[in-house]
Design an enzyme around this catalytic site. Structure first.
Site, PDB file in Angstrom:
ATOM      1  N   MET A 274      84.699  93.684  34.609  1.00 44.64           N
ATOM      2  CA  MET A 274      84.038  94.426  35.600  1.00 44.64           C
ATOM      3  C   MET A 274      84.673  92.310  36.533  1.00 44.64           C
ATOM      4  SD  MET A 274      80.647  96.175  34.153  1.00 44.64           S
ATOM      5  CE  MET A 274      79.534  96.324  35.815  1.00 44.64           C
ATOM      6  N   PHE A 275      83.620  92.964  38.002  1.00 49.29           N
ATOM      7  CA  PHE A 275      83.679  91.518  38.889  1.00 49.29           C
ATOM      8  C   PHE A 275      85.477  90.815  39.060  1.00 49.29           C
ATOM      9  CE2 PHE A 275      79.865  91.754  36.849  1.00 49.29           C
ATOM     10  CZ  PHE A 275      79.578  92.063  37.985  1.00 49.29           C
TER      11      PHE A 275
ATOM     12  N   SER B  13      88.563  96.638  42.708  1.00 49.06           N
ATOM     13  CA  SER B  13      88.460  97.879  43.691  1.00 49.06           C
ATOM     14  C   SER B  13      88.560  97.141  44.800  1.00 49.06           C
ATOM     15  CB  SER B  13      86.797  98.488  43.890  1.00 49.06           C
ATOM     16  OG  SER B  13      86.562  99.020  42.360  1.00 49.06           O
TER      17      SER B  13
ATOM     18  N   GLU C 165      88.088 103.419  38.808  1.00 49.81           N
ATOM     19  CA  GLU C 165      87.353 103.622  38.164  1.00 49.81           C
ATOM     20  C   GLU C 165      88.093 104.975  36.394  1.00 49.81           C
ATOM     21  OE1 GLU C 165      84.968 101.675  36.270  1.00 49.81           O
ATOM     22  OE2 GLU C 165      83.628 101.536  38.991  1.00 49.81           O
TER      23      GLU C 165
ATOM     24  N   CYS D  33      82.164  79.139  30.617  1.00 47.14           N
ATOM     25  CA  CYS D  33      82.433  78.426  30.819  1.00 47.14           C
ATOM     26  C   CYS D  33      84.185  77.916  31.509  1.00 47.14           C
ATOM     27  CB  CYS D  33      83.248  78.390  29.025  1.00 47.14           C
ATOM     28  SG  CYS D  33      84.559  79.678  28.804  1.00 47.14           S
TER      29      CYS D  33
HETATM   30 ZN   LIG Z   1      83.715  81.856  28.219  1.00 47.84          ZN
END
Ligand SMILES: [Zn+2]
Length: 192
Positions: free
Chosen positions: A18-19, A23, A90, A149
């Site tokens: 996701m992200f 799309s 999807e 991170c």
């Molecule tokens: Zn990380």
């Protein structure tokens, strides 16, 4: 641009967490095909109603019209005459009927663009994606950025009431507050 000597079909897959902009990438490819005056049909699973049921919408607000389908078989009714390009967003939520359909389309000269999550919240292959990735001529794996991170994020972290989800959690948890974020391999957590 080389001349097109004969019509050639293939399958391309856009995968990632996701992200990661899947799309957005699908929309970019669809818009380029439309500029080239190709006939494009876009589908999405009906269960995805995050924004609007009749569009594929990216997180940055770009969108293209899409036909919502409950099952892969429902696509057939929209494929006569055969378009130049078929795009599906999807795909991890679609049923096995998608496999023979996309193979047949590619065989008949259609460019098939598929986007979806390659891994579920547990970090395991999601639905049809392993099979689609194997069958595709072209694969692009996108990454997001791990908010912990800063490394490239390849996984989707599911948080339930602020805690990493349990391995055995159902996909839909009633009454729980859920949140998803991208994570790298090292920061991705599942409770066993
Ligand atoms: Zn990380």
């Amino acid at each position: 641009m080389p001349p097109v000597l004969h019509r050639q079909g293939w399958i391309e897959v856009i995968a990632g967490p996701m992200f990661s902009g899947k799309s957005e990438e699908l929309i970019r490819r669809v818009k380029r095909a439309l500029i080239a005056r190709q006939r494009v049909v876009v589908f999405k699973p009906r269960l995805d109603n995050r924004y609007h049921p009749a569009y594929v919408v990216s997180h940055d607000g770009e969108r293209v019209e899409a036909i919502p389908v409950g099952r892969a078989q429902e696509m057939e009714a929209h494929l006569d005459p055969l378009p130049d390009v078929v795009a599906v967003d999807e795909v991890q939520f679609l049923d096995e009927g998608l496999l023979p359909l996309v193979e047949r389309l590619a065989q008949r000269g259609v460019r098939v663009i598929l986007a979806g999550l390659d891994l579920d919240f547990r970090g395991e292959p999601f639905g049809l994606m392993p099979e689609l990735l194997a069958r595709a001529e072209f694969v692009e794996k996108l990454t997001a950025i791990c908010p912990r991170c800063g490394a490239p994020a390849t996984r989707t972290q599911r948080l339930v009431n602020g805690q990493p989800a349990r391995y055995t959690d159902p996909v839909i948890l009633v009454g729980a507050e859920e949140h998803y974020e991208p994570r790298c391999r090292a920061c991705h957590q599942v409770r066993y």
